[in-house]
Scaffold this active site. Structure first.
Site, PDB file in Angstrom:
ATOM      1  N   ILE A   1      -0.652  -1.889  -6.064  1.00 29.29           N
ATOM      2  CA  ILE A   1      -1.534  -2.702  -6.910  1.00 29.29           C
ATOM      3  C   ILE A   1      -1.775  -1.967  -8.224  1.00 29.29           C
ATOM      4  CG2 ILE A   1      -2.750  -4.044  -5.133  1.00 29.29           C
ATOM      5  CD1 ILE A   1      -4.992  -1.879  -5.293  1.00 29.29           C
TER       6      ILE A   1
ATOM      7  N   ASP B   1      -0.085  -7.516  -4.106  1.00 29.07           N
ATOM      8  CA  ASP B   1      -1.521  -7.574  -3.811  1.00 29.07           C
ATOM      9  C   ASP B   1      -1.703  -8.471  -2.592  1.00 29.07           C
ATOM     10  OD1 ASP B   1      -4.194  -8.247  -3.739  1.00 29.07           O
ATOM     11  OD2 ASP B   1      -4.410  -8.412  -5.912  1.00 29.07           O
TER      12      ASP B   1
ATOM     13  N   GLY C   1       0.842  -1.205   0.000  1.00 33.05           N
ATOM     14  CA  GLY C   1       0.000   0.000   0.000  1.00 33.05           C
ATOM     15  C   GLY C   1       0.872   1.248   0.000  1.00 33.05           C
TER      16      GLY C   1
ATOM     17  N   LYS D   1     -10.800  -4.130  12.112  1.00 26.97           N
ATOM     18  CA  LYS D   1      -9.684  -3.603  12.924  1.00 26.97           C
ATOM     19  C   LYS D   1      -9.548  -4.374  14.229  1.00 26.97           C
ATOM     20  CE  LYS D   1      -7.964  -0.669  10.127  1.00 26.97           C
ATOM     21  NZ  LYS D   1      -6.694  -1.028   9.488  1.00 26.97           N
TER      22      LYS D   1
ATOM     23  N   GLY E   1      -0.498   4.810  -0.972  1.00 23.67           N
ATOM     24  CA  GLY E   1      -1.618   5.366  -0.218  1.00 23.67           C
ATOM     25  C   GLY E   1      -1.207   6.510   0.691  1.00 23.67           C
ATOM     26  N   GLN E   2      -2.133   6.946   1.543  1.00 26.53           N
ATOM     27  CA  GLN E   2      -1.918   8.150   2.355  1.00 26.53           C
ATOM     28  C   GLN E   2      -0.708   8.002   3.283  1.00 26.53           C
ATOM     29  OE1 GLN E   2      -4.646   9.125   5.470  1.00 26.53           O
ATOM     30  NE2 GLN E   2      -4.349  11.320   5.276  1.00 26.53           N
TER      31      GLN E   2
ATOM     32  N   TYR F   1     -15.448  -1.708   8.990  1.00 31.69           N
ATOM     33  CA  TYR F   1     -14.070  -1.247   9.204  1.00 31.69           C
ATOM     34  C   TYR F   1     -13.627  -1.592  10.632  1.00 31.69           C
ATOM     35  CZ  TYR F   1     -10.197   2.189   9.225  1.00 31.69           C
ATOM     36  OH  TYR F   1      -8.976   2.817   9.297  1.00 31.69           O
TER      37      TYR F   1
HETATM   38  C1  AKB Z   1     -11.116   6.800   8.686  1.00 27.56           C
HETATM   39  O1  AKB Z   1     -11.673   7.877   8.905  1.00 27.56           O
HETATM   40  O2  AKB Z   1     -11.691   5.799   8.238  1.00 27.56           O
HETATM   41  C2  AKB Z   1      -9.652   6.672   9.033  1.00 27.56           C
HETATM   42  C3  AKB Z   1      -9.463   6.167  10.422  1.00 27.56           C
HETATM   43  C4  AKB Z   1      -9.669   7.057  11.569  1.00 27.56           C
HETATM   44  O3  AKB Z   1      -9.138   5.034  10.607  1.00 27.56           O
HETATM   45  N1  AKB Z   1      -9.001   7.932   8.862  1.00 27.56           N
END
Ligand code: AKB
Length: 318
Positions: free
Chosen positions: A35, A54, A8, A147, A11-12, A143
């Protein structure tokens, strides 16, 4: 840490972390993994090796680890919170099936692994103020589910197989280099681009919604310092609360007004992002990270705002 694979890397976080690792470890192989459709450009492309990596392709990852004698993997492949709500199965595939591929390779080839967690690992019944390191984690988003599972699986591979897994729970990250995409905290980056371009900012998060945020130089420091930390001092591993500033949109607007007095902002809240933000902590307690590996951020909201505005103003005045 000598030979590192950053998955990655465009990415950011990855775009800045990869370059910083190349600066700090000039004689190592710092491989920028990417990727198709997110190819590296500029310095990232020319300053070191780049490979397609990947997370859902275990064989491809294993070949890279062998080719460059990788000892450390930064696993930064993820869909952020709002996108993961729209594409939950893809989020699961990248975040969970990808992670187990990486952990199995790390077990086999003796690599250390960093897979970030987030404030998203907490949920509505987590204490909001000074959120403790060890507390209730019942997130309501895909998400967040991935996590929490990432934290647990990474700890499992450490205790069961001795894989050196370490991680932090990132706040919203603010950077002037690469834009985030699809996060709940993205407003705290987008606001600066509108402000320096002289455009009105339409804020998707309501006034009074506090979240932890962090300036990217501190986030990069955390990624590197934790992986360089003395393992005997680490009581916690996956994942440490880290914090540096907490604000709501009004506080950020007022800080920007000190530099750009005619800055205009109005609210038009996004119900998906607002619900996610409401379920996250206001402010985390990061004392375990401070005690166990010396975490100490450099930027607060004032110094971050000044630096963001100065850097972006210079860029857009050219
Ligand atoms: C998001 O907003 O999804 C991310 C995070 C806080 O994990 N920046």
């Amino acid at each position: 840490m000598k030979n590192v694979l950053v998955i990655g890397s465009t990415g950011q976080i990855g775009s800045e972390l990869t370059l910083e690792l190349r600066r700090q470890i000039p004689d190592g192989n710092i491989v920028a993994g990417y990727i198709k459709g997110a190819e590296p450009h500029g310095d990232l492309l020319t300053s070191g090796p780049c490979e397609i990596a990947d997370v859902t392709n275990a064989e491809q990852l294993a070949q890279i680890v062998d080719k460059y004698e990788i000892d450390t993997i930064y696993n930064l492949a993820a869909l952020l919170s709002a996108v993961a709500e729209a594409k939950p199965l893809l989020a699961w595939d990248i975040q969970m099936n990808g992670l187990i591929n990486i952990l199995e390779i790390a077990r086999d080839k003796k690599c250390a692994v960093f897979t970030p967690s987030s404030i998203g690992a907490f949920g509505p019944n987590t204490p909001k103020e000074n959120t403790p390191q060890d507390t209730i984690q019942r997130p309501k988003t895909m998400y967040g589910v991935t996590k929490v599972a990432t934290e647990l699986l990474s700890d499992y591979y450490f205790t069961k197989y001795g894989v050196d897994t370490r991680a932090v729970r990132f706040p919203g990250l603010i950077s002037n280099v690469t834009l985030p995409g699809g996060g709940t905290t993205d407003y705290a980056v987008d606001i600066f681009y509108s402000a320096v371009k002289g455009e009105e900012f339409v804020c998707p998060i309501q006034a009074g919604t506090f979240m932890d945020m962090m300036y990217m130089p501190d986030a990069i420091k955390a990624c590197i310092d934790l992986m360089n930390a003395d393992p005997s001092k680490l009581v916690h591993r996956n994942a440490f609360n880290i914090a540096s500033m907490s604000f709501d949109p009004e506080m950020l607007r007022n800080e920007i007004l000190k530099f750009i007095p005619d800055f205009k902002m109005r609210y038009e809240f996004d119900s998906v992002r607002q619900a996610i933000a409401d379920s996250w902590p206001d402010k985390m307690d990061d004392s375990c990270a401070r005690e166990e590996w010396g975490w100490s951020p450099e930027y607060d909201m004032q110094s971050m705002t000044k630096d963001m505005i100065e850097t972006l103003s210079q860029r857009f005045s050219k």
